[in-house]
Design an enzyme around this catalytic site. Structure first.
Site, PDB file in Angstrom:
ATOM      1  CE  LYS A 151      -3.632  -0.141  -0.388  1.00 48.10           C
ATOM      2  NZ  LYS A 151      -4.768  -0.514  -1.269  1.00 48.10           N
TER       3      LYS A 151
ATOM      4  CB  SER B 109      -4.048 -10.909   1.919  1.00 50.65           C
ATOM      5  OG  SER B 109      -2.881 -10.137   1.869  1.00 50.65           O
TER       6      SER B 109
HETATM    7  C1  PLP Z   1      -2.810  -7.259   3.614  1.00 52.92           C
HETATM    8  C2  PLP Z   1      -3.436  -6.765   2.363  1.00 52.92           C
HETATM    9  N1  PLP Z   1      -3.576  -7.584   1.337  1.00 52.92           N
HETATM   10  C3  PLP Z   1      -4.155  -7.206   0.182  1.00 52.92           C
HETATM   11  C4  PLP Z   1      -4.640  -5.933   0.012  1.00 52.92           C
HETATM   12  C5  PLP Z   1      -5.323  -5.570  -1.282  1.00 52.92           C
HETATM   13  O1  PLP Z   1      -4.678  -4.607  -2.031  1.00 52.92           O
HETATM   14  P1  PLP Z   1      -5.518  -3.631  -2.961  1.00 52.92           P
HETATM   15  O2  PLP Z   1      -6.152  -2.612  -2.069  1.00 52.92           O
HETATM   16  O3  PLP Z   1      -4.536  -3.045  -3.888  1.00 52.92           O
HETATM   17  O4  PLP Z   1      -6.572  -4.441  -3.642  1.00 52.92           O
HETATM   18  C6  PLP Z   1      -4.516  -5.036   1.056  1.00 52.92           C
HETATM   19  C7  PLP Z   1      -5.054  -3.696   0.952  1.00 52.92           C
HETATM   20  O5  PLP Z   1      -5.134  -2.948   1.906  1.00 52.92           O
HETATM   21  C8  PLP Z   1      -3.897  -5.446   2.262  1.00 52.92           C
HETATM   22  O6  PLP Z   1      -3.756  -4.613   3.307  1.00 52.92           O
END
Ligand code: PLP
Length: 322
Positions: free
Chosen positions: A67, A284
């Site tokens: 981010k 994630s």
């Molecule tokens: C841990 C984590 N994984 C995945 C994402 C997803 O990214 P995006 O917002 O670019 O879809 C985020 C977004 O905040 C995140 O904090």
């Protein structure tokens, strides 16, 4: 610092140039954003041979997550358009990582930052954001990131002129950071040979930006978006789009396939990557890898690139580690 100046003095560089060089060193935290390593998951790849899986290790960004890229581009865009001025407070809704990114960049550039986060966001994230000087407004935990979005909107609406509200869910500068940055890096790091790409959907900025760049380069590259398989889940940062507010920047026609992943499956992948690759990743990231592994077993060839958005430290107190 002193030695540096002496070196320049000895090489007779004009004084003004020394000032410029030093000013650039002062901006180094911002300069460290992007250009993250692409790491081959060697032992896991051997198990899905002849597929090779590479992970974009986004925790190498100075704020600790993918981010940083979007936050920096949205702030720079705000400065360029004149919407962000010195008297404004940067305000946004975040599930955590974007908040840390805004706070870190705000500290480095001298902006005040206010973050709206669900109150159950972990202490590690809150501590980090506060350490950078941000203040945190808590939103209802039950309403998850949608509750934070509603509260941030309300604050921005009730105090026009006080805030710069980038609204990461609806801001093109979010996905463009990945179109020009992450996507371009993946093409360079794989010498254009990537065949399958996987990323989770939060704001969808990462998937949209990288996906568009890769498809533009080669329409045959397969794009897979990953989300939790149910509304009640423990994959922080990702949204279950069927039951959540759909981000304005989400492009429903971009993915070749959308894959739902169960929380436990994501957690198991996190443990596996720690044991087999020596990488401590976030949940994630585990979800994205779990989705890629399903496909790797089906296809007989390919160079897979998966996005690992953050590292495991902020989740280290979670029960699945016990
Ligand atoms: C841990 C984590 N994984 C995945 C994402 C997803 O990214 P995006 O917002 O670019 O879809 C985020 C977004 O905040 C995140 O904090």
């Amino acid at each position: 610092m002193v030695r540096l100046i002496q070196v320049y003095a000895m090489s007779a560089v004009p004084e003004r140039q020394v000032d410029i060089e030093l000013a650039e060193i002062g901006q180094s935290v911002i300069r460290l954003i992007g250009n993250t390593p692409l790491i081959k998951l060697r032992r896991i790849s051997r198990q899905v041979w002849p597929v090779d899986i590479y992970a974009k290790a986004e925790w190498y960004n100075p704020g600790g997550s993918v981010k940083d890229r979007a936050a920096l581009n949205m702030i720079r865009q705000g400065e360029k358009t004149g919407q962000l001025t010195r008297d404004k407070i940067i305000l946004d809704a975040t599930s955590g990582n974007t908040g840390v990114a805004y706070a870190m960049i705000g500290a480095a550039l001298g902006y005040r930052v206010r973050l709206v986060m669900p109150e159950n966001v972990g202490e590690f994230i809150k501590l980090k954001a506060r350490a950078f000087g941000a203040d945190i407004v808590a939103s209802d935990a039950v309403e998850s990131s949608d509750g934070a979005i509603r509260k941030a909107r309300e604050l921005a609406k009730n105090h026009p002129g006080r805030y710069f509200y980038p609204d990461q869910y609806n801001n093109d500068a979010n996905w463009l950071a990945h179109y020009h940055g992450t996507g371009q890096e993946i093409l360079r790091q794989t010498h254009g040979r990537v065949t399958h790409f996987y990323a989770g959907l939060g704001t969808s900025g990462t998937f949209t930006g990288v996906g568009r760049r890769l498809k533009e380069y080669n329409r045959n590259i397969q794009l897979f978006s990953v989300q939790p398989d149910s509304a009640l889940h423990g994959i922080e940062g990702l949204k279950h789009l069927e039951s959540a507010m759909v981000p304005g920047i989400y492009d429903p026609d971009l993915a070749d396939q959308n894959i739902g992943v169960d929380t436990e499956e994501a957690q198991n992948a996190v443990k596996r990557v720690a044991k087999e690759e020596g990488l401590f990743i976030g949940i994630s990231s585990g979800a994205v890898l779990a989705a890629a592994l399903q496909k790797a077993a089906e296809v007989r060839d390919g160079i897979f690139v998966v996005i690992f958005p953050d590292g495991g430290a902020r989740y280290s107190d979670q029960r699945f580690w016990e």
